[in-house]
Scaffold this motif. Structure first.
Motif: not given
Length: 312
Positions: A112-140
């Motif tokens: 992708p380039s900066l201007g493109d659309n992506i289908n992405v799953t992800y997990r965001g955590t702090l360095f102490d392991g705290t999860q603050f965001d999670y995106r499972p599979y979506s068709s969007t």
């Protein structure tokens, strides 16, 4: 045209501050010097990379990074060689950042380039392991420019996978998708913002991700896909501004500032809405084909060359 661009830029700014997920609970701390803060962030990132190891699910390519408790059996992210730690240099806010990332798999399809659309799953955590965001599979799909800046630089290093249509009653899936992790300093994340009381200001973040699919888009509707707006191999579209008017090409529907829309300059003669593709205008070695130059000495196609008034 300028009204359109200003309105679009405002939308982009709004989306940017929405970042990874819309969040009404945003507070802003007093600003610090970016360079001074990065010095502190570098120390935090190095400690994390040398004191934590990779726990990877080899099927989903999702990973966590537990703290090392047995150095004889657990090799740090920094020292392990199964997935060598990589880095790129990024300059933002007058600071040169070293951004560390891991590639669990490169992917096989589109980057992708900066201007493109992506289908992405992800997990965001702090360095102490705290999860603050999670995106499972979506068709969007989601817009890459809607994420925090560190994503803009890391995602283009990976490629999407191949779509596999599911049987009746089963969801579709993807194979051979790109997957990895990134470790971002606060200057490429939320910096002095507090997000949902989970992310304090000036916090470094870790993300794991799987890049499933990419859709190329044309944000300024000028007939040139965003990925091709830089016109130089390896160049980012973020600041690439051929006519120097302060609006990057991927948001500018008159890239050379000659008063004609780009799409009018690349229209195939005799048609109303058919355009030459970027690939059709360039040779295999990346040089512009003679018929799309303003003059033999030009290195840019007519629609990008400020010296080529009217695209002629």
């Amino acid at each position: 045209m300028n009204r359109f661009l200003k309105a679009f830029s405002l939308v982009a700014i709004i989306v940017f501050f929405a970042s990874c997920k819309n969040d009404d609970d945003v507070k802003v701390a007093p600003p610090r010097d970016y360079g001074v803060q990065y010095a502190s962030d570098k120390d935090s990132i190095m400690k994390f990379l040398t004191n934590h190891y990779i726990d990877l699910n080899t099927e989903t390519l999702d990973a966590t990074f537990p703290e090392i408790t047995n150095a004889a059996e657990q090799t740090s992210i920094w020292d392990q060689t199964d997935y060598p730690l990589q880095n790129i240099k990024i300059t933002r806010n007058d600071v040169e950042y070293t951004v560390y990332y891991l590639s669990f798999r490169q992917g096989v399809n589109k980057s992708p380039s900066l201007g493109d659309n992506i289908n992405v799953t992800y997990r965001g955590t702090l360095f102490d392991g705290t999860q603050f965001d999670y995106r499972p599979y979506s068709s969007t799909e989601v817009e890459l420019y809607g994420f925090i800046p560190g994503w803009w630089d890391i995602m283009p290093l990976f490629k999407s996978g191949n779509f596999v249509e599911g049987n009746i009653g089963e969801p579709a899936s993807f194979t051979d998708f790109g997957a990895g992790a990134m470790f971002l300093p606060s200057g490429l994340a939320y910096f002095n913002q507090t997000r949902s009381n989970l992310i304090p200001p000036y916090t470094c973040l870790a993300f794991t991700f799987q890049l499933l699919d990419v859709t190329y888009t044309d944000l300024d509707k000028d007939g040139i896909l965003n990925k091709d707006e830089a016109a130089e191999p390896g160049a980012s579209i973020e600041y690439y501004d051929t006519d120097g008017d302060g609006t990057p090409n991927y948001l500018d529907n008159d890239d050379d500032g000659d008063g004609r829309y780009t799409k009018d300059e690349i229209r195939i003669p005799g048609t109303t809405n058919q355009y030459y593709t970027f690939e059709e205008m360039f040779n295999e070695d990346g040089t512009v084909k003679d018929e799309f130059k303003c003059s033999p000495s030009s290195t840019l196609p007519k629609f990008l060359d400020p010296a080529c008034k009217g695209g002629e």
